[in-house]
Design a protein around this motif. Structure first.
Motif, PDB file in Angstrom:
ATOM      1  N   MET A  67      56.060  70.168  29.533  1.00 34.60           N
ATOM      2  CA  MET A  67      56.039  68.724  29.253  1.00 34.60           C
ATOM      3  C   MET A  67      54.673  68.331  28.685  1.00 34.60           C
ATOM      4  SD  MET A  67      58.623  66.855  29.495  1.00 34.60           S
ATOM      5  CE  MET A  67      59.818  67.730  30.498  1.00 34.60           C
ATOM      6  N   VAL A  68      54.658  67.880  27.452  1.00 36.00           N
ATOM      7  CA  VAL A  68      53.371  67.472  26.871  1.00 36.00           C
ATOM      8  C   VAL A  68      52.933  66.134  27.447  1.00 36.00           C
ATOM      9  CG1 VAL A  68      52.215  66.733  24.765  1.00 36.00           C
ATOM     10  CG2 VAL A  68      53.688  68.732  24.734  1.00 36.00           C
ATOM     11  N   LEU A  69      53.859  65.199  27.429  1.00 32.38           N
ATOM     12  CA  LEU A  69      53.530  63.872  27.950  1.00 32.38           C
ATOM     13  C   LEU A  69      54.509  63.526  29.059  1.00 32.38           C
ATOM     14  CD1 LEU A  69      51.878  61.193  27.567  1.00 32.38           C
ATOM     15  CD2 LEU A  69      53.812  60.394  26.228  1.00 32.38           C
ATOM     16  N   ALA A  70      53.964  63.140  30.203  1.00 32.61           N
ATOM     17  CA  ALA A  70      54.820  62.698  31.293  1.00 32.61           C
ATOM     18  C   ALA A  70      54.262  61.380  31.828  1.00 32.61           C
ATOM     19  CB  ALA A  70      54.864  63.751  32.400  1.00 32.61           C
ATOM     20  N   VAL A  71      55.007  60.315  31.581  1.00 31.26           N
ATOM     21  CA  VAL A  71      54.611  59.009  32.099  1.00 31.26           C
ATOM     22  C   VAL A  71      55.537  58.715  33.258  1.00 31.26           C
ATOM     23  CG1 VAL A  71      54.447  56.554  31.563  1.00 31.26           C
ATOM     24  CG2 VAL A  71      53.860  58.238  29.834  1.00 31.26           C
ATOM     25  N   GLU A  72      54.947  58.328  34.397  1.00 34.45           N
ATOM     26  CA  GLU A  72      55.812  58.078  35.536  1.00 34.45           C
ATOM     27  C   GLU A  72      55.526  56.735  36.172  1.00 34.45           C
ATOM     28  OE1 GLU A  72      56.771  61.145  38.749  1.00 34.45           O
ATOM     29  OE2 GLU A  72      56.462  62.254  36.870  1.00 34.45           O
ATOM     30  N   ASN A  73      56.591  55.944  36.259  1.00 33.21           N
ATOM     31  CA  ASN A  73      56.534  54.680  36.977  1.00 33.21           C
ATOM     32  C   ASN A  73      55.306  53.850  36.599  1.00 33.21           C
ATOM     33  OD1 ASN A  73      57.950  53.072  38.608  1.00 33.21           O
ATOM     34  ND2 ASN A  73      57.041  53.822  40.518  1.00 33.21           N
ATOM     35  N   LEU A  74      55.070  53.723  35.312  1.00 32.78           N
ATOM     36  CA  LEU A  74      53.855  53.058  34.819  1.00 32.78           C
ATOM     37  C   LEU A  74      54.006  51.540  34.833  1.00 32.78           C
ATOM     38  CD1 LEU A  74      51.085  53.655  33.369  1.00 32.78           C
ATOM     39  CD2 LEU A  74      52.319  53.306  31.250  1.00 32.78           C
ATOM     40  N   PHE A  75      53.020  50.884  35.401  1.00 35.78           N
ATOM     41  CA  PHE A  75      52.942  49.424  35.364  1.00 35.78           C
ATOM     42  C   PHE A  75      51.664  49.027  34.642  1.00 35.78           C
ATOM     43  CE2 PHE A  75      56.178  47.469  38.120  1.00 35.78           C
ATOM     44  CZ  PHE A  75      56.737  48.603  38.675  1.00 35.78           C
ATOM     45  N   ILE A  76      51.771  48.120  33.688  1.00 36.73           N
ATOM     46  CA  ILE A  76      50.579  47.607  33.027  1.00 36.73           C
ATOM     47  C   ILE A  76      50.578  46.092  33.159  1.00 36.73           C
ATOM     48  CG2 ILE A  76      49.292  47.445  30.848  1.00 36.73           C
ATOM     49  CD1 ILE A  76      50.772  49.975  29.964  1.00 36.73           C
ATOM     50  N   HIS A  77      49.441  45.544  33.555  1.00 39.70           N
ATOM     51  CA  HIS A  77      49.324  44.095  33.671  1.00 39.70           C
ATOM     52  C   HIS A  77      48.392  43.573  32.603  1.00 39.70           C
ATOM     53  CE1 HIS A  77      51.414  44.542  37.434  1.00 39.70           C
ATOM     54  NE2 HIS A  77      51.476  43.226  37.544  1.00 39.70           N
ATOM     55  N   GLY A  78      48.717  42.396  32.107  1.00 43.06           N
ATOM     56  CA  GLY A  78      47.889  41.772  31.079  1.00 43.06           C
ATOM     57  C   GLY A  78      47.500  40.363  31.486  1.00 43.06           C
ATOM     58  N   PRO A  79      46.551  39.775  30.764  1.00 44.55           N
ATOM     59  CA  PRO A  79      46.067  38.447  31.145  1.00 44.55           C
ATOM     60  C   PRO A  79      47.021  37.345  30.700  1.00 44.55           C
ATOM     61  CG  PRO A  79      44.956  39.191  29.169  1.00 44.55           C
ATOM     62  CD  PRO A  79      45.896  40.294  29.557  1.00 44.55           C
ATOM     63  N   SER A  80      47.044  36.254  31.438  1.00 41.69           N
ATOM     64  CA  SER A  80      47.750  35.050  31.012  1.00 41.69           C
ATOM     65  C   SER A  80      47.016  33.878  31.638  1.00 41.69           C
ATOM     66  CB  SER A  80      49.209  35.077  31.463  1.00 41.69           C
ATOM     67  OG  SER A  80      49.293  34.711  32.816  1.00 41.69           O
ATOM     68  N   SER A  81      47.428  32.673  31.271  1.00 42.11           N
ATOM     69  CA  SER A  81      46.719  31.504  31.811  1.00 42.11           C
ATOM     70  C   SER A  81      46.860  31.415  33.333  1.00 42.11           C
ATOM     71  CB  SER A  81      47.247  30.243  31.143  1.00 42.11           C
ATOM     72  OG  SER A  81      48.652  30.264  31.142  1.00 42.11           O
ATOM     73  N   SER A  82      47.935  32.010  33.863  1.00 41.98           N
ATOM     74  CA  SER A  82      48.133  31.931  35.317  1.00 41.98           C
ATOM     75  C   SER A  82      47.928  33.294  35.959  1.00 41.98           C
ATOM     76  CB  SER A  82      49.535  31.393  35.612  1.00 41.98           C
ATOM     77  OG  SER A  82      50.485  32.186  34.928  1.00 41.98           O
ATOM     78  N   GLY A  83      46.859  33.968  35.595  1.00 47.97           N
ATOM     79  CA  GLY A  83      46.542  35.248  36.215  1.00 47.97           C
ATOM     80  C   GLY A  83      47.290  36.401  35.573  1.00 47.97           C
ATOM     81  N   PRO A  84      47.046  37.616  36.084  1.00 50.15           N
ATOM     82  CA  PRO A  84      47.660  38.799  35.470  1.00 50.15           C
ATOM     83  C   PRO A  84      49.176  38.797  35.597  1.00 50.15           C
ATOM     84  CG  PRO A  84      45.971  39.387  37.083  1.00 50.15           C
ATOM     85  CD  PRO A  84      46.211  37.935  37.227  1.00 50.15           C
ATOM     86  N   VAL A  85      49.845  39.202  34.535  1.00 55.40           N
ATOM     87  CA  VAL A  85      51.297  39.333  34.595  1.00 55.40           C
ATOM     88  C   VAL A  85      51.686  40.735  34.131  1.00 55.40           C
ATOM     89  CG1 VAL A  85      51.934  36.920  34.272  1.00 55.40           C
ATOM     90  CG2 VAL A  85      51.428  38.317  32.295  1.00 55.40           C
ATOM     91  N   LEU A  98      43.197  53.054  25.146  1.00 58.83           N
ATOM     92  CA  LEU A  98      42.605  52.063  24.249  1.00 58.83           C
ATOM     93  C   LEU A  98      43.098  50.654  24.576  1.00 58.83           C
ATOM     94  CD1 LEU A  98      43.001  53.883  20.812  1.00 58.83           C
ATOM     95  CD2 LEU A  98      40.874  53.412  21.990  1.00 58.83           C
ATOM     96  N   LEU A  99      43.450  50.415  25.848  1.00 59.95           N
ATOM     97  CA  LEU A  99      43.987  49.107  26.201  1.00 59.95           C
ATOM     98  C   LEU A  99      42.984  48.013  25.859  1.00 59.95           C
ATOM     99  CD1 LEU A  99      45.771  49.587  29.641  1.00 59.95           C
ATOM    100  CD2 LEU A  99      46.791  48.940  27.476  1.00 59.95           C
ATOM    101  N   PRO A 100      43.457  46.915  25.268  1.00 59.04           N
ATOM    102  CA  PRO A 100      42.530  45.814  24.947  1.00 59.04           C
ATOM    103  C   PRO A 100      41.986  45.186  26.224  1.00 59.04           C
ATOM    104  CG  PRO A 100      44.810  45.220  24.445  1.00 59.04           C
ATOM    105  CD  PRO A 100      44.818  46.656  24.820  1.00 59.04           C
ATOM    106  N   PRO A 101      40.864  44.478  26.136  1.00 58.88           N
ATOM    107  CA  PRO A 101      40.263  43.891  27.332  1.00 58.88           C
ATOM    108  C   PRO A 101      41.243  42.975  28.038  1.00 58.88           C
ATOM    109  CG  PRO A 101      39.185  43.129  25.302  1.00 58.88           C
ATOM    110  CD  PRO A 101      40.062  44.256  24.938  1.00 58.88           C
ATOM    111  N   GLY A 102      41.269  43.070  29.356  1.00 60.63           N
ATOM    112  CA  GLY A 102      42.173  42.226  30.124  1.00 60.63           C
ATOM    113  C   GLY A 102      43.445  42.939  30.531  1.00 60.63           C
TER     114      GLY A 102
END
Lengths: 307, 403, 323
Positions: C1-19, C55-59
């Motif tokens: 397996m070259v790439l294995a992503v498992e159960n990934l959660f990414i949060h980003g900024p919004s006016s009412s906190g991370p979503v 390379l995730l953008p800030p936030g």
């Protein structure tokens, strides 16, 4: 099992919520509020605004409270700051505080009006040149280049010397000597925006050239130009100071540059004669510079909301 | 046969457009003698790659750039001779939908101004009436009237394009020029916008000039299609005719590159064996796959009754196997290659003979309603039909599925 | 397996906190295969790609889950370590090749720079290697192209140059983010075929990110359909396209005008496409239950409150739908 059909209200809620804050009579205030939200993001510019407001209030109300003619000889020459004369007196015994308070009117008004002249000439030349291109552009840019190679201060000095040192000639000379940057900036913005589809769309809708320039392109070109014009105010204040310092200001109007210029030979013996008007110039120029930075943020039309 | 009764609303004859090049005196000719007619309430599509001159044609028809020669007549009014005020008086009759909704809306205008500006400019109604009309337009393009006070950046991409369409309809035009109206949008939003355009065309009785590089979109949206290549119209036919089998080698190349239909692609691949994957042989598994395919492949060339048509079969095979790949994308870009002054300008044509290099073919109607700029038009069409017949036959589909 | 992503959660900024922008994403990508991540814009496709590249953008933050590249966990790596992996073991091809190339440097210099940074070959051979690579991606006269500037290239040629930059250090993983969206339809197919060819030579795994299901089908072995940050359906390309199991996949397929050739073209084209109405809900306003609930033509009562889990619909074919 029932199939839920009505899900359309979910999407429309999204829109109405956003528009409600802007709809109705509060259009102007809405715009102002938006402007302020952008502006206050930059703390330095807020400081600049407060500083500028303080300076403006001081030079408007100051002379009304401290009613002393700045040209009156009130004490012995070179009286150091004391209870009677808070900022001391100059080489003939005139009150420095009165001079700083009423001198600000001349300095700031020259700055403001010179910047307006700068903007007017620069916008006209730049927009005609950038919008039409071709030989109009070539001609106007040659004229601009001609003015640009003249040393600004020297050119203003020549104009003032020829037409006599009055408030009007000083203002106009400064304006004439410094419009080239605004013109170049406007031209570049017009050339860039001219190629946008929304300009084509306005042409297709039947807009005339004048309308395209004034209504379609100009508002989009303004933000960087306003910032540049704000910088020009500070530049004009400095230039007015320099002219007065060299004795080319209006001798019948007190200004900061005039006080410094007249006392320049005694600066080491009586520091207060130059430090206070100098500080006044410094503070007003600084406040305008700080503020124009914030203008840049506030006028940027596409501050994309994150979600 | 009702088509011939509908009068031609837009007539373009021998249109030439040149751009002065920045470097020197010589100019770049983007459109070379294009001509077509669009009957009222019909949609004509122009397809081609970027640089083929389709957008220049659109802009010239809109009078947003100046045509160097030719005539454009809209409902009997000659547009090329009009200037200034006279031209502006005609503008309400023809409007444009632009490609990129992000740049075709003035970021400083609210939706209400975007929609009422054209009405104001052509003197339509009072201010309050105009706002009412703007509300109506918003509803017609599927936006809620609460968005009247929003700025363009507050809309999503698809909504913005709806707004662009609403603006184009604000002057109640009869002709709409749509320049790549969906190519800047997501696949899912494209469908919404295409459906909207279709229903608006019918409701408003619009005549449409539709520019796109996507053949699937053009097939869906247009009654007639013109194919452009290096400033020339090389083929023109009613949509069904063109897609049932085109009659110009370049159209075949274009078509083959656009085949994204999974089933058809598989079928074509099977017919032509490893043609699609030439150069790929390193992987043993791939080789095996190719071998398996080969055993399935009917011997296409022997199924053809006429043996003299071998070269045309080859041509279509060439087109489908992505000959364009070999060119490295270079030759197709007209700005980068030398212009053939004489003869056919489709320089990479596999069917080219000495005759093609010396004599420029003209656009001829080799079949009623079907025009092509190729000597072999009729033959290419007949052969192509056979290929596609085979590829889309259910029996063939089953055969591929079984493999 | 070259790439294995498992159960990934990414949060980003919004006016009412991370979503949550990406929720519970699982991907598996063996060597020499291509996985296409398909979905509309705003679904989290690009953020997923950027998170893999580090390379995730800030936030934006990876809040949980794991990303393994060749067995090595990437989420724990420092910035420097990630930078060493980028280009060397994973590379990215961007949507707009004009902005991804430096306009004031010749193409050759940009390629040799990458070659030298990752010590692919000694400096003396860098030029020859670069020219060979330019030839390999199908550019005519590679010597001449070596000293050209990006603006002298057409869109398709620039994308070929981007391919060279991506493959020159022989990475295990190539992420192609909408590599053909900015290109003409004719060039699109060429670039996808080129990627396939390069893959067969190098054995790299490709993660293709696109909004166009049919374009994805040209290159991909497997499809993963992403909607509003969650996986709707995943499976082998043929299975997903021939028997789509999720209403969203069906919607995407139905909304694309398919080219009909030959006899099909004569049958007449349906006047309307089966478009999915509405738009993707932005992160933070996603439905509680099934993410697609608000636009689903077949939504059940259950769908509003409960999130469906992936259910097997065939060999290696899963869909997250109650129906």
């Amino acid at each position: 099992m029932t199939v839920i059909k009505d899900v359309s209200d979910l999407e429309s809620a999204d829109n109405s919520q956003r528009s409600s804050q802007l709809e109705g009579t509060g259009r102007f205030f809405g715009r102002l509020g938006e402007f302020w939200r952008g502006f206050k993001k930059n703390p330095a510019s807020v400081i600049g605004l407060i500083l500028l407001a303080a300076v403006v209030v001081m030079i408007i109300i100051g002379p009304l409270i401290y009613q002393l003619d700045p040209f009156d000889i009130v004490s012995a020459p070179f009286t150091p700051p004391d209870e009677n004369f808070r900022l001391g007196t100059d080489y003939v015994g005139r009150d420095i505080l009165a001079g700083v308070l009423s001198g600000g009117r001349a300095s700031l008004s020259v700055g403001l009006f010179a910047a307006l002249i700068t903007a007017a000439i620069g916008l006209t030349v730049g927009s005609l040149s950038g919008f039409f291109g071709g030989w109009i552009d070539t001609l106007l840019m040659k004229v601009t280049e001609f003015f640009q190679v003249l040393p600004t201060l020297l050119f203003a000095m020549v104009l003032v010397t020829i037409f006599g040192p009055t408030w009007v000639t000083v203002t106009v000379s400064i304006g004439l000597a410094s419009w080239m940057n605004v013109a170049r900036l406007t031209r570049a913005e017009f050339m860039r925006l001219r190629e946008f589809d929304f300009v084509r769309s306005a042409v297709a809708a039947g807009a005339s050239s004048a309308r395209l320039m004034m209504v379609t392109i100009l508002p989009n070109a303004l933000p960087p130009i306003v910032v540049a014009a704000a910088f020009d105010i500070s530049f004009a204040i400095l230039l007015e100071g320099s002219l007065s310092f060299l004795g080319l200001g209006d001798p019948n109007r007190m200004s900061w540059g005039l006080i410094i210029g007249q006392n320049k030979n005694y600066a080491l013996r009586a520091w207060w004669t130059v430090v206070f008007p100098g500080a006044a110039i410094f503070l007003s120029v600084l406040s305008v510079c700080l503020m124009s930075d914030g203008l840049n943020d506030a006028l940027n039309p596409r501050r994309e909301r994150r979600f | 046969m009702t088509d011939s009764l509908v009068k031609n609303f837009l007539t373009v004859r021998d249109l030439w457009v040149s751009y002065p090049s920045r470097a020197g005196q010589d100019c770049f000719t983007a459109v070379k003698g294009v001509g077509f007619d669009i009957p009222q309430r019909r949609t004509m599509g122009l397809v081609g790659e970027s640089g083929s001159g389709k957008s220049s044609t659109a802009l010239a028809v809109m009078r947003l750039i100046r045509a160097s020669a030719g005539s454009i007549s809209l409902g009997g009014v000659e547009l090329t001779s009009l200037t200034g005020r006279a031209l502006r008086a005609q503008r309400p009759k023809f409007q444009m939908i632009f490609q990129d909704p992000a740049s075709s809306l003035n970021p400083r205008q609210r939706a209400v101004d975007i929609l009422t500006e054209p009405m104001h400019l052509c003197g339509l109604g009072q201010k309050s009436q105009r706002i009412e009309m703007a509300r109506e337009l918003l509803a017609q393009v599927g936006l809620s009237s609460s968005s009247l006070m929003l700025f363009p950046h507050q809309f999503s991409g698809g909504q913005r394009q709806r707004l662009v369409i609403a603006r184009a309809l604000a002057t109640r035009p009869e002709l709409v020029v749509a320049d790549e109206p969906v190519s800047a949008l997501d696949a899912a939003v494209q469908a919404q916008i295409l459906n909207l355009l279709g229903s608006l065309r019918d409701n408003f009785g619009l005549t449409v000039l539709f520019i796109s590089h996507d053949l699937g979109v053009v097939q869906h949206a247009c009654h007639e299609v013109g194919v452009m290549y290096r400033g020339l119209l090389i083929e023109r036919a009613p949509t069904e005719k063109l897609f049932s089998a085109p009659a110009h080698p370049y159209t075949w190349a274009l078509l083959s590159a656009s085949v994204t239909d999974w089933g058809l692609r598989e079928a074509l691949k099977t017919i032509f064996g490893s043609g699609l994957e030439n150069g790929v042989a390193a992987d043993p598994d791939q080789k095996e796959k190719a071998a398996r395919k080969k055993s399935l492949t009917p011997n296409f060339e022997t199924t053809q009754p006429v043996s003299s048509t071998r070269s045309i079969t080859k041509s279509i095979k060439w087109a489908i196997s992505g000959c364009l790949k070999e060119s490295g994308g270079q030759i197709l870009n007209p700005r980068l290659s030398e212009d053939g002054s004489e003869g056919c300008n489709f320089l990479q044509c596999p069917l080219a003979e000495e005759k093609c290099r010396t004599q420029e073919p003209v656009l001829t109607e080799f079949e009623p309603g079907h025009l092509s700029r190729c000597r072999l038009a009729a033959e290419i069409r007949r052969q192509g039909q056979a290929v596609l017949e085979l590829a889309s036959s259910p029996a063939f589909g089953q055969m591929t599925a079984a493999a | 397996m070259v790439l294995a992503v498992e159960n990934l959660f990414i949060h980003g900024p919004s006016s009412s906190g991370p979503v949550a922008v990406v929720e519970s994403l699982t991907l598996a990508l063996p060597a020499a295969t291509t996985l296409a991540l398909v979905g509309e814009s705003g679904c989290g496709k690009t953020i997923t790609a950027l998170s893999i590249m580090g390379l995730l953008p800030p936030g934006f933050f990876i809040t949980s889950g794991s990303v393994k590249l060749g067995g090595e966990e990437l989420t724990f790596l420092s910035k420097t370590e990630l930078r060493q992996r980028r280009g060397k073991s994973m590379a990215m091809i961007f949507q707009e090749p004009m902005t991804a190339l430096n306009p004031v440097m010749t193409v050759g210099r940009q390629i040799t720079e990458v070659l030298l940074t990752h010590r692919v070959c000694p400096p003396s051979q860098a030029r020859d290697k670069a020219i060979a690579l330019l030839g390999q991606v199908g550019l005519k006269e590679p010597e001449k192209r070596f000293s050209s500037y990006p603006h002298e290239f057409s869109g398709g040629m620039r994308q070929r140059v981007m391919c060279v930059m991506a493959i020159c250090a022989n990475p295990q993983l190539i992420i192609a983010d909408e590599p053909t969206t900015a290109l003409d339809a004719t060039v699109q197919a060429q670039i996808l075929e080129l990627l396939r060819e390069l893959q067969s030579q190098s054995g790299a795994a490709i993660l293709l990110i696109t909004h166009n299901l049919l374009a994805a089908s040209i290159l991909a072995d497997r499809l993963t359909v992403l909607y509003a940050g969650s996986v709707m359906e995943t499976g082998p390309t043929a299975a997903v396209l021939n028997s789509p199991a999720h209403p969203y996949t069906r919607g995407l397929l139905g909304s694309q005008p398919r080219l009909r050739l030959g006899r099909d073209a004569l049958c007449g084209i349906p006047p309307t496409l089966a478009a999915i109405s509405g738009q993707v809900p932005p992160p933070g306003r996603r439905p509680l239950g099934c993410a697609f609930f608000s636009r689903c033509p077949q939504a059940l009562k259950d769908c509003r409150d409960n999130r469906p889990h992936p259910v097997s619909k065939g060999p290696e074919h899963q869909a997250a739908c109650f129906r």
